[in-house]
Design an enzyme around this catalytic site. Sequence first.
Site, short mmCIF file in Angstrom:
data_model
loop_
_atom_site.label_atom_id
_atom_site.label_comp_id
_atom_site.label_asym_id
_atom_site.label_seq_id
_atom_site.Cartn_x
_atom_site.Cartn_y
_atom_site.Cartn_z
CB ILE A 60 -0.98 -0.10 1.02
CG1 ILE A 60 -1.67 1.20 1.36
CG2 ILE A 60 -0.16 0.02 2.53
CD1 ILE A 60 -2.82 1.17 2.32
CB SER A 61 1.16 4.01 -2.38
OG SER A 61 1.34 3.29 -3.63
CD GLN A 62 6.43 7.71 1.44
OE1 GLN A 62 6.78 7.09 0.93
NE2 GLN A 62 6.87 9.03 2.05
#
Length: 213
Positions: A60-62
């Site tokens: 899950i992206s920053q």
Amino acid sequence: MTEDAERKMRFLFALRSQGVTDARVLSAMERIDRGAFVTGLFAERAYDDTPLPISCGQTISQPSVVGLMTQALEVTPRDKVLEVGTGSGYQAAVLSLLARRVYTVDRHRRLVREAEARFAALGLANITAIVGDGSRGLPDQAPFDRILVTAAAEDPPGPLLAQLREGGIMIVPVGQSDTVQSLIKVRRGPDGFDYEELRPVRFVPLIEGLGQD
């Protein structure tokens, strides 16, 4: 102030300090609880500005990168958006508050199933999640006003460029998977495509075909 409110305030402050200033994007990211998309061991780090592992070897992206990519996409309430790489579903959920319709595609059946359950739990009815080869886009639903790619390609994929409406915008990480990539903003004009380099990023590679799970 409750611990929850304080955590949310810190979360939004981190977004602003990284350059996410668009009021609609900040509001959407305040409303979509990232904690609903991070489970298990990493749940307590859901509000940190850091990428986290999820199922199927993905991430899950920053949050600040989600915010900056969403901001660069310039989504309007009338837009039909394609997201390539559903992952946890977090990015699609944020987009769903900004766009008319979101189509999200992932090669991993398990990720799509889990994301659909989260969208249903949050009452997000304008997202269609599809198991498929994202590098080919969704020709049946094209053209799209906006396209967001959350995996890195060596070049902006031709099938996706072809599915972008004139006047449309695509955000895509470009570069070799084992080095730092560049986030590229592509605009389709009447005479072709304009490319703008936004910032260095690091994403999982865009892989053709379907996953095994």
